[in-house]
Design a protein around this motif. Structure first.
Motif, PDB file in Angstrom:
ATOM      1  N   LYS A   1       0.852  -1.183   0.000  1.00  0.00           N
ATOM      2  CA  LYS A   1       0.000   0.000   0.000  1.00  0.00           C
ATOM      3  C   LYS A   1       0.886   1.231   0.000  1.00  0.00           C
TER       4      LYS A   1
ATOM      5  N   GLY B   1      -5.200   5.797   1.140  1.00  0.00           N
ATOM      6  CA  GLY B   1      -6.056   4.632   1.234  1.00  0.00           C
ATOM      7  C   GLY B   1      -6.663   4.335   2.585  1.00  0.00           C
TER       8      GLY B   1
ATOM      9  N   LYS C   1      -6.034  -4.511   7.172  1.00  0.00           N
ATOM     10  CA  LYS C   1      -6.863  -3.643   6.333  1.00  0.00           C
ATOM     11  C   LYS C   1      -7.931  -3.034   7.229  1.00  0.00           C
TER      12      LYS C   1
END
Length: 139
Positions: free
Chosen positions: A104, A109, A125
Motif C-alpha cells: 500500500k 487509502g 486492512k
C-alpha cells in the motif's frame, strides 16, 4: 509510555506492546491475535490495533485517533473474516486480516484518523462507514 508484556493463559509470550489497557483480544487463527489497545489518556484517547504473531511478535500496529479527539471502544462485532467496532463518532470501523501481506502506498487509502508506520508490507486492512467526520462535522 511504557511497554507491557502480553500474557496468554497467565504465561508470558515475550511480546511487548506499548499500551496500558487491552480493550479486546480476538484470535485470528492458531498463531495470530488482534489486540485493541488504549493508553488510558483522558480527553485524547487513541486506539491502537495490533496484529501479533505468537512466533514472530508484533507484525503491525495502526493508530486510530488524533490530537484532542477521544473515543470509547464499543460495539465489538466479531464476524468470520472481520471485526467491526465503534470508536470515534458515528462510524463503524471494520478490520480485516488478509491471508497474505499486501502493499500500500504511504498516506493513501486509509480512512481519516488512521495512521500507520511506512512499510513495504502491511497486514491489517481497515475501513470506515460512513467516513469519519472532519472537525467541522462534514464527511
Amino acid at each position: 509510555m511504557g511497554k507491557y508484556e502480553v500474557l496468554i493463559g497467565g504465561k508470558g509470550t515475550g511480546i511487548m506492546v506499548p499500551v496500558q489497557v487491552i480493550e479486546a483480544a480476538v484470535q485470528v487463527d492458531d498463531k495470530r491475535l488482534l489486540l485493541f489497545l488504549t493508553d488510558d489518556v483522558p480527553y485524547e484517547e487513541a486506539l491502537k490495533i495490533a496484529l501479533l504473531d505468537l512466533n514472530e511478535g508484533v507484525k503491525e500496529i495502526l493508530t486510530l485517533g488524533g490530537a484532542y479527539l477521544t473515543g470509547s471502544f464499543t460495539d465489538l462485532n466479531i464476524q468470520p473474516n472481520a471485526v467491526e467496532f465503534s470508536f470515534i463518532g458515528d462510524t463503524t470501523w471494520r478490520v480485516e486480516i488478509p491471508a497474505m501481506p499486501f502493499m500500500k502506498l504511504p498516506f493513501i487509502g486509509d480512512p481519516r484518523g488512521v495512521s500507520r508506520p511506512p512499510a513495504l508490507k502491511h497486514y491489517i486492512k481497515i475501513t470506515a462507514s460512513p467516513a469519519p467526520a472532519r472537525f467541522d462535522g462534514s464527511r
